[in-house]
Design an enzyme around this catalytic site. Structure first.
Site, PDB file in Angstrom:
ATOM      1  N   LEU A  90      -5.158   3.337   1.208  1.00 11.26           N
ATOM      2  CA  LEU A  90      -4.265   2.972   0.530  1.00 11.26           C
ATOM      3  C   LEU A  90      -3.498   1.685   1.134  1.00 11.26           C
ATOM      4  O   LEU A  90      -2.906   1.745   2.379  1.00 11.26           O
ATOM      5  CB  LEU A  90      -3.481   4.299  -0.200  1.00 11.26           C
ATOM      6  CG  LEU A  90      -3.716   4.780  -1.576  1.00 11.26           C
ATOM      7  CD1 LEU A  90      -3.138   5.673  -1.801  1.00 11.26           C
ATOM      8  CD2 LEU A  90      -4.202   4.079  -2.682  1.00 11.26           C
ATOM      9  N   ASP A  91      -2.828   0.689   0.042  1.00  7.04           N
ATOM     10  CA  ASP A  91      -2.179  -0.402   0.839  1.00  7.04           C
ATOM     11  C   ASP A  91      -0.739   0.364   1.134  1.00  7.04           C
ATOM     12  O   ASP A  91      -0.457   1.425  -0.145  1.00  7.04           O
ATOM     13  CB  ASP A  91      -2.358  -2.185   0.226  1.00  7.04           C
ATOM     14  CG  ASP A  91      -3.313  -2.369   0.207  1.00  7.04           C
ATOM     15  OD1 ASP A  91      -4.287  -2.445   0.637  1.00  7.04           O
ATOM     16  OD2 ASP A  91      -3.740  -2.990  -1.962  1.00  7.04           O
ATOM     17  N   PRO A  92      -0.100   0.407   1.680  1.00  5.66           N
ATOM     18  CA  PRO A  92       1.244   0.177   1.864  1.00  5.66           C
ATOM     19  C   PRO A  92       2.520   0.040   0.706  1.00  5.66           C
ATOM     20  O   PRO A  92       2.765   2.134   0.904  1.00  5.66           O
ATOM     21  CB  PRO A  92       1.700  -0.239   3.076  1.00  5.66           C
ATOM     22  CG  PRO A  92       0.461  -0.894   3.530  1.00  5.66           C
ATOM     23  CD  PRO A  92      -0.594  -1.036   2.476  1.00  5.66           C
TER      24      PRO A  92
END
Length: 306
Positions: free
Chosen positions: A40-42
């Site tokens: 998951l992206d930050p």
């Protein structure tokens, strides 16, 4: 201490990378082998399955599962990362959005599509991740990949922000969808919020937070939330094997087993106590001369737990 095998579902907080979560759980639980099943992206939140101990051997199953998201894309300008963390690629044009036109455009992105990958992504080209080129200002031909958007639903429109629900195959970039839809609409768009609400068999209701406020949960809390291997991937049919077959299996030997399920390409092999001993590929199916409609299958161990 590494005596825990299974999966724990973390509700990833915003601002953390997936690797940050892995490192924190490894530190809090003192479990040496911890992996994640789907980056998951930050800025994104939600379901992040972590595999623990011997369950790390199953990571590829969870990586390939379908994903479900709830998100928000903002129209008016695109960014270089296709999301809220990037730099604007133009002035905000403050569009007046037409909901019906948006629904029509959303429909174009359902089904099997060829998706443009974000320049700032980990996808490798010529052995290097795309972000390594982007950070150095090196322009390369846009990379694409085929994905399956199973559903893309417009939930609401609030000024320049569009709320949506997305169900897709693994590897689909929600921020690429926002970028491409904004380009087709004619004013640019980027992803501003994203929450994964399901990853394969794991719903958001099964996810736990890392802690409350500034206080992280203790080791005992996380261990109590682990789903053991015997309760994972239960959509794969199971066959109970004898102690003799178990010994053969753990030595890497093929087994001939009888089952009523002759269509499956893979089986969970259980010992007499119900514990998973292996995942095995079906390499041959042949009729049983004595037990119809059962069939004999010859299986080869793919993953073993010894």
């Amino acid at each position: 201490m590494n005596d825990v095998d299974g999966v724990i579902i973390i509700d990833k907080p915003s601002g953390w990378t997936s690797h940050d979560v892995v490192a924190k759980i490894r530190n809090l639980t003192k479990i040496k082998k911890v992996g994640h099943a789907g980056t998951l992206d930050p800025f994104a939140t939600g379901v992040l399955p972590l595999t623990l101990g011997r369950a790390t051997r199953l990571t590829s199953y969870f990586l390939s599962s379908d994903k479900v998201y709830h998100g928000v894309m903002r129209f008016g300008f695109a960014t270089n990362t296709y999301d809220v963390d990037g730099d604007p690629l133009g002035e905000d044009v403050h569009p007046e959005l037409d909901e019906e036109r948006l629904r029509q455009i959303f429909a174009h992105y359902c089904g099997i599509i060829c998706q443009t990958l974000p320049p700032f992504s980990a996808k490798k080209v010529q052995g290097r991740p795309l972000y390594s080129y982007a950070r150095k200002g090196i322009e390369i031909s846009p990379s694409t990949k085929e994905v399956n958007v199973k559903s893309l639903t417009l939930v609401s429109v609030n000024h320049s922000e569009v709320e949506f629900d997305l169900t897709c195959t693994a590897g689909t970039y929600a921020r690429s969808l926002a970028h491409d839809i904004g380009a087709e609409y004619g004013c640019g768009a980027h992803l501003v919020r994203l929450r994964r609400t399901r990853s394969g068999e794991f719903p958001i209701e099964s996810a736990v937070s890392l802690g409350e406020g500034e206080q992280f949960h203790p080791r005992e809390f996380f261990l109590s939330q682990v789903t053991p291997i015997r309760d994972l991937l239960r959509d794969i049919p199971a066959i109970v094997i004898s102690e003799g077959d178990k010994r053969k299996l753990l030595h890497g030997m093929d087994l001939n087993l009888i089952t009523a399920d002759s269509e499956s390409t893979e089986f969970r092999l259980l010992d007499e106590s119900g514990e998973v001993i292996a995942f095995a590929k079906n390499i041959q199916t042949f009729a049983s001369p004595v037990a119809q409609p059962a069939r004999w299958v010859r299986v080869h161990p793919n993953i073993t737990f010894n």
